[in-house]
Design an enzyme around this catalytic site. Structure first.
Site, PDB file in Angstrom:
ATOM      1  N   HIS A   9       1.553   5.177  -2.136  1.00 50.88           N
ATOM      2  CA  HIS A   9       1.147   6.213  -3.090  1.00 50.88           C
ATOM      3  C   HIS A   9       2.418   6.923  -3.574  1.00 50.88           C
ATOM      4  O   HIS A   9       3.115   7.544  -2.770  1.00 50.88           O
ATOM      5  CB  HIS A   9       0.212   7.222  -2.429  1.00 50.88           C
ATOM      6  N   ARG A  25       2.343   9.135  -6.342  1.00 48.32           N
ATOM      7  CA  ARG A  25       1.926  10.451  -6.840  1.00 48.32           C
ATOM      8  C   ARG A  25       2.275  10.734  -8.297  1.00 48.32           C
ATOM      9  O   ARG A  25       2.013  11.839  -8.770  1.00 48.32           O
ATOM     10  CB  ARG A  25       2.513  11.569  -5.967  1.00 48.32           C
ATOM     11  N   HIS A  49       2.680  14.359   0.972  1.00 48.82           N
ATOM     12  CA  HIS A  49       2.006  15.640   0.763  1.00 48.82           C
ATOM     13  C   HIS A  49       2.992  16.768   1.014  1.00 48.82           C
ATOM     14  O   HIS A  49       3.888  16.648   1.857  1.00 48.82           O
ATOM     15  CB  HIS A  49       0.814  15.802   1.708  1.00 48.82           C
ATOM     16  N   HIS A  95     -11.251   0.462   0.568  1.00 46.04           N
ATOM     17  CA  HIS A  95     -11.148   1.583   1.505  1.00 46.04           C
ATOM     18  C   HIS A  95     -12.483   1.609   2.248  1.00 46.04           C
ATOM     19  O   HIS A  95     -13.461   2.183   1.771  1.00 46.04           O
ATOM     20  CB  HIS A  95     -10.909   2.884   0.738  1.00 46.04           C
ATOM     21  N   HIS A 138       0.838  -1.205   0.000  1.00 46.83           N
ATOM     22  CA  HIS A 138       0.000   0.000   0.000  1.00 46.83           C
ATOM     23  C   HIS A 138       0.870   1.252   0.000  1.00 46.83           C
ATOM     24  O   HIS A 138       1.279   1.746   1.046  1.00 46.83           O
ATOM     25  CB  HIS A 138      -0.912  -0.017   1.228  1.00 46.83           C
ATOM     26  N   ASP A 176       1.146   2.613   3.915  1.00 47.24           N
ATOM     27  CA  ASP A 176       0.223   3.621   3.384  1.00 47.24           C
ATOM     28  C   ASP A 176       0.969   4.934   3.165  1.00 47.24           C
ATOM     29  O   ASP A 176       0.504   6.017   3.535  1.00 47.24           O
ATOM     30  CB  ASP A 176      -0.982   3.820   4.301  1.00 47.24           C
ATOM     31  N   ASP A 205      -8.654   3.140  -3.510  1.00 50.40           N
ATOM     32  CA  ASP A 205      -8.171   3.610  -2.221  1.00 50.40           C
ATOM     33  C   ASP A 205      -8.151   5.138  -2.155  1.00 50.40           C
ATOM     34  O   ASP A 205      -7.708   5.814  -3.077  1.00 50.40           O
ATOM     35  CB  ASP A 205      -6.770   3.089  -1.936  1.00 50.40           C
ATOM     36  N   ASN A 214      -4.634   6.332  -7.265  1.00 55.29           N
ATOM     37  CA  ASN A 214      -5.107   7.717  -7.210  1.00 55.29           C
ATOM     38  C   ASN A 214      -4.047   8.713  -7.656  1.00 55.29           C
ATOM     39  O   ASN A 214      -3.611   9.597  -6.923  1.00 55.29           O
ATOM     40  CB  ASN A 214      -5.635   8.061  -5.811  1.00 55.29           C
TER      41      ASN A 214
END
Length: 436
Positions: free
Chosen positions: A70, A72, A326, A187, A68, A322, A160, A102
């Site tokens: 991300h 980006r 950001h 999710h 899991h 996860d 997700d 995503n």
């Protein structure tokens, strides 16, 4: 022919080897991308073409696998790129990461799936496996191109970050995934209960007058996913499990023969909604710290203890970071509007090693949760260091002091509540296909 590697006098921990796993001090050798031997080295391993590594006092795991993550990219490379994310993975001991859909544009087509895989090969970091979207644009209205993404290399499907609220649509997705024996990752969040509720429902939310998200938001959706999986025969996986009620549902369903798995994050194992309350340096004022804002939110101490017990007993299958990068503008703002999530690729292993030192987990259970079960879940021929296995490996010094300093992290983003924490356990070296 690639160079060979001899790791001497290392503690080999491999949860894939037999019912009890392997935990012993030994020598191990890699050659041509595979494990060549365990035990007494053949004579040619002492040639000039052999890299010799002293493993004294260190642990060798099969390469860690994170299901899991991300990264980006495409679309938000100012937060993370495939290149920086896969380097962060290596620094954290992960030789394989599975990336969520995503992105911008969303990975809901074979073209985006292929683009990600191509960039991952160019990056030459950790291996990348792709998780495709369940619905187009993650909007929950129409199914994405599941079959074509599968042919392009997707290993699972997930929206997700967005629950699929339409049960009919989710049932259709599970039906297709069941035909291919591929998992759907849920999710699990009921938006009717969670929208506008940025934190856990409890004493802290009441104290600050913030709408809280009840445990029922997760429990209801976990129950729905289990019901649909039972109906379709699909494999359902609950991402970032956070509540004791959700865990109880998963445990009961598995006993009933439903093909359900689940994961937990380090932050839900170590933090609670009480840690969201941040005291200023003068200790006279207190506010909600957006560094601790997650989805699902940090829960109560009772939930945290249930998750720890569930992980130790094997009811929770996997630990996943996860990893959610950001930028400062996304996180350093009012709690209610701050982005959800933290980075975790470079902090997960040292933080989880603390649970071993505290007697919560064994090294074998930690190895199982971060190598064997993730490999099985994704259908990978990894997670093992038996003779002939792919030489993906992580050398870890459990005693080395570590200061979690974002200035030395490979990830572009630095959003983490564990910044400046002191702990023990450092990744010393990793091998991907025998290459260090």
């Amino acid at each position: 022919m690639s160079r060979s590697t001899l790791i001497k006098n290392v503690r080999l921990i491999d949860a894939s080897r037999g019912p009890e796993g392997t935990d012993k001090i030994t020598d191990i050798g890699f050659e041509n991308g595979a494990v060549k031997f365990i035990g007494e080295p053949p004579s040619h391993f002492f040639s000039e073409s052999c890299d010799v590594v002293d493993g004294t006092g260190k642990i060798l795991f099969p390469g860690l696998i994170d299901v899991h993550v991300h990264l980006r990219e495409p679309g938000q490379s100012h937060k993370e790129t495939i290149a920086t994310g896969t380097q962060a993975a290596l620094r954290g001991g992960f030789t394989t990461v599975a990336v969520m859909a995503n992105t911008l544009p969303v990975n809901d087509s074979p073209e985006i799936t292929q683009w990600i895989l191509d960039r991952a090969r160019e990056a030459n970091g950790a291996r990348v496996e792709v998780i495709g979207a369940v619905t187009r644009g993650l909007k929950g209205e129409h199914l994405a191109e599941l079959g074509l993404m599968r042919k392009a290399g997707a290993r699972a499907f997930s929206d997700d970050g967005h629950p699929v609220m339409n049960s009919k649509l989710m049932r259709a997705a599970m039906g297709y995934a069941a035909m291919w024996d591929m998992p759907i990752i849920s999710h699990a969040e009921d938006l009717n209960l969670s929208t506008g509720a940025p934190m856990n429902e409890g004493e802290v939310s009441a104290l600050y007058g913030v709408r809280g998200q009840p445990n029922a938001s997760e429990e209801i959706m976990v129950a729905r996913e289990i019901a649909l999986a039972r109906d379709t025969g699909a494999r359902i996986h609950i991402a970032h499990l956070s509540t004791r009620e959700g865990l109880a549902q998963v445990t009961r369903a598995r006993e009933d023969g439903v093909r359900v798995t689940c994961e937990v994050t380090p932050h839900h194992l170590l933090l609670t909604d009480l840690t969201v309350c941040h005291h200023s340096t003068d200790s006279k004022s207190c506010g909600l710290d957006s560094a601790h804002k997650m989805a699902p939110p940090l829960r109560s101490e009772a939930d945290r203890q249930a998750l720890l017990e569930g992980l130790a007993q094997g009811h929770i299958d996997m630990i996943a970071s996860d990893h959610a990068p950001h930028g400062c503008l996304d996180k350093e703002t009012a709690f209610e509007i701050a982005a959800n999530g933290i980075i975790g690729l470079e902090t997960t292993l040292p933080l989880m090693a603390q649970l071993v030192r505290d007697g919560v987990l064994s090294w074998m259970r930690l190895c199982d949760a971060m190598t064997v079960r993730p490999a099985k879940f994704l259908g990978l021929d990894r997670g093992s260091l038996g003779v002939g296995a792919v030489a993906d490996a992580t050398l870890f010094d459990p005693h080395a002091p570590v200061y979690l300093d974002p200035g030395h992290w490979a990830s572009i983003s630095k959003n983490s509540p564990f910044v400046q924490q002191k702990t023990q356990g450092r990744v010393m070296q990793v091998w991907v296909g025998g290459e260090t």
